[in-house]
Design a protein around this motif. Structure first.
Motif, short mmCIF file in Angstrom:
data_model
loop_
_atom_site.label_atom_id
_atom_site.label_comp_id
_atom_site.label_asym_id
_atom_site.label_seq_id
_atom_site.Cartn_x
_atom_site.Cartn_y
_atom_site.Cartn_z
N PHE A 185 6.66 -2.44 3.10
CA PHE A 185 5.93 -3.74 3.49
C PHE A 185 5.12 -4.04 2.23
O PHE A 185 4.19 -4.02 2.05
CB PHE A 185 5.03 -3.59 4.68
N SER A 193 4.17 -6.47 0.12
CA SER A 193 3.90 -7.87 0.19
C SER A 193 2.47 -8.11 0.30
O SER A 193 1.84 -7.89 1.23
CB SER A 193 4.45 -8.60 1.40
N LEU A 194 1.69 -8.70 -0.78
CA LEU A 194 0.41 -9.07 -0.77
C LEU A 194 0.20 -10.56 -1.01
O LEU A 194 1.07 -11.06 -1.79
CB LEU A 194 -0.39 -8.27 -1.78
N ALA A 230 -0.65 -3.69 6.65
CA ALA A 230 0.58 -3.19 6.73
C ALA A 230 0.87 -2.78 5.00
O ALA A 230 1.45 -1.71 4.68
CB ALA A 230 1.58 -4.49 6.98
N LEU A 288 4.58 -4.78 12.74
CA LEU A 288 4.62 -3.61 12.41
C LEU A 288 3.37 -2.76 12.34
O LEU A 288 3.72 -1.42 12.44
CB LEU A 288 5.03 -3.68 10.79
N ALA A 297 2.14 0.47 0.62
CA ALA A 297 2.57 1.42 1.65
C ALA A 297 4.36 0.96 1.60
O ALA A 297 4.78 -0.43 1.19
CB ALA A 297 2.24 1.30 3.05
N SER A 327 1.03 -13.48 8.74
CA SER A 327 1.21 -11.93 8.42
C SER A 327 2.32 -11.50 7.63
O SER A 327 2.50 -10.47 7.27
CB SER A 327 0.99 -11.40 9.72
N VAL A 328 3.52 -12.68 7.55
CA VAL A 328 4.63 -12.17 7.08
C VAL A 328 5.23 -11.26 7.78
O VAL A 328 6.19 -10.47 7.32
CB VAL A 328 4.66 -12.07 5.71
N GLY A 329 5.29 -11.24 8.99
CA GLY A 329 5.61 -10.27 10.02
C GLY A 329 4.84 -8.92 10.20
O GLY A 329 5.28 -8.20 11.18
N ALA A 330 3.95 -8.85 9.73
CA ALA A 330 2.92 -7.45 9.66
C ALA A 330 2.56 -7.35 10.97
O ALA A 330 2.32 -5.97 11.48
CB ALA A 330 1.93 -7.56 8.80
N ARG A 361 -1.43 -8.57 7.31
CA ARG A 361 -0.66 -8.39 6.06
C ARG A 361 -1.30 -7.29 5.33
O ARG A 361 -0.41 -6.50 4.70
CB ARG A 361 -0.51 -9.73 5.47
#
Lengths: 271, 271
Positions: free
Chosen positions: B248, B250-251, A144, A175, B245, A169-172, A141
């Motif tokens: 994405f 999202s932290l 990304a 990616l 970045a 990773s919330v989808g990271a 995460r």
């Protein structure tokens, strides 16, 4: 939007792959991964590195997902089932009612990823023995969020495409360009050969992160929580430490990766 | 070392409090908390803010714990049981074989903590709607690692002394001075009255963290993942963002707390 396929029977052969999610090793042997929830589904549908192979949705969720379903390729089967069927199919509580199977389009090697680095500034993460899926997801995460160019993952680390790692990773994980290091491959030699300066994050580091000057090309090495990086690895890198308050010298490795990536990003625009 | 009390019967009345761990509300109504594992036990025994009230140990772990047992007050009962009994007592897998009940020595109010701040530099965290125990534990771990002076926790946030929050915090929940904000208490007014500058961490912030100058006295406000801080709160604070970045944005909130605390600690020694 692909046509919706109603499923009324948990034993329907068309959803066999979803029933096998319980045996994750089986699923990963097919190179499939499991993506849960709307946020991760959105990443999966838009990622240039992956593609969805099938969806299984709770019937009541379909309307709210119109936008992401419209972005799906027409040949991706979208199964729709009521709660009672869903719960019997997947074998774990599917709170969000959204499940997808996906596949990576390619499995790059470390050499592939290093060859594709930008010519100038570059940030590469090297993960050594990151065996916890929460930490793996958290690191990806951060990679990304701060635009890391590649993540190299050693053979002792866990699977970044395991269900929980993807979710954390919330989808990271879908990616970020990552590659597995072969067991006999030395990551320090590898990143040096790509013109990256290897930085070992360790409480024994001679330099503090806050005093680190701008480094155009850096590889950041992170080890297992507790034992940390092997001494032989640290000895061949620039050792960096994060000073902490007395008496509680303990940072989570994923948090550490965020702190380091933020610091090195900030160095792009010197104050 | 206090005398060891062997337990052969899971229904032994002397360990009733350990059987009640399954019903966490019951335990927390008594103001007891549950500490698991050797690292957290070590923190509990040495923390000036808490005291252990009873231990339950797997028999095979006792020898390795001699140092921490020697540091225990003599009146703390130390129960020792074999694996078969332990597993029936606690109702969840006790992998590490180490369980302690503890109690805070005092429950300070926000005013108590703010009145005790150092006169000069000070760092206070304000948690607004942190409902996830992983995030709560992660934030407290960072607060301890970077020596935050106090943590104020709003009524919508979860219990920092819930078992999982303590475990994720690696014991920091037992070391960091924290207090609950009353529901009708405005945290922005409160920290301003203590001479702290309120910083709201939000993607909409006008300033970036990396460009933030040194602030001797700061209160850092963190909101729920997803919705973030309420707009009315942000409007009355200095809004700070962490650039990410593209694509994405999202932290994790615990990671964010670590990044901010590290940055503000680094500002102590300007480069």
């Amino acid at each position: 939007m692909p046509p919706l396929i109603p499923i009324d029977d948990p034993d329907d052969p068309r959803i066999a792959a979803f029933r096998e999610i319980r045996e994750r090793d089986l699923v990963r042997r097919d190179q499939l991964f499991v993506a849960e929830g709307e946020v991760v589904l959105n990443v999966l549908v838009r990622s240039p590195l992956c593609r969805p192979t099938a969806l299984l949705l709770l019937d009541s969720r379909v309307d709210a997902l119109a936008a992401v379903l419209d972005a799906l390729p027409q040949d991706v089967p979208v199964h729709v089932a009521p709660r009672a069927v869903i719960d019997r199919i997947v074998g774990f509580p599917l709170h969000r009612g959204i499940l997808a199977l996906g596949r990576r389009l390619a499995a790059p090697t470390p050499d592939d990823l290093l060859a594709r680095l930008p010519a100038g500034r570059a940030r590469v993460l090297v993960l050594v023995g990151i065996a916890n899926h929460d930490n793996m997801g958290g690191i990806l995460r951060n990679a990304a969020a701060f635009g890391a160019d590649a993540v190299l993952i050693d053979h002792a680390s866990c699977d970044p495409l395991y269900r929980k790692a993807i979710r954390v990773s919330v989808g990271a994980a879908l990616l970020v360009p990552f590659a597995r290091l072969e067991a006999d491959r030395d990551p320090v030699d590898l990143v040096r050969a790509a013109g990256l300066e290897p930085l070992a994050l360790t409480p024994s580091g001679a330099e503090t992160l806050a005093d680190l000057p701008d480094l155009p090309r850096a590889a950041l090495l992170f080890g297992t929580e507790g034992p940390g990086l092997p001494a032989a690895t640290i000895a061949r890198c620039r050792g960096i430490r994060i000073p902490m308050a007395g008496g509680f010298d303990s940072l989570n490795v994923a948090t550490t990766s965020g702190i380091v990536l933020h610091h090195l990003a900030g160095a792009k625009a010197p104050r």
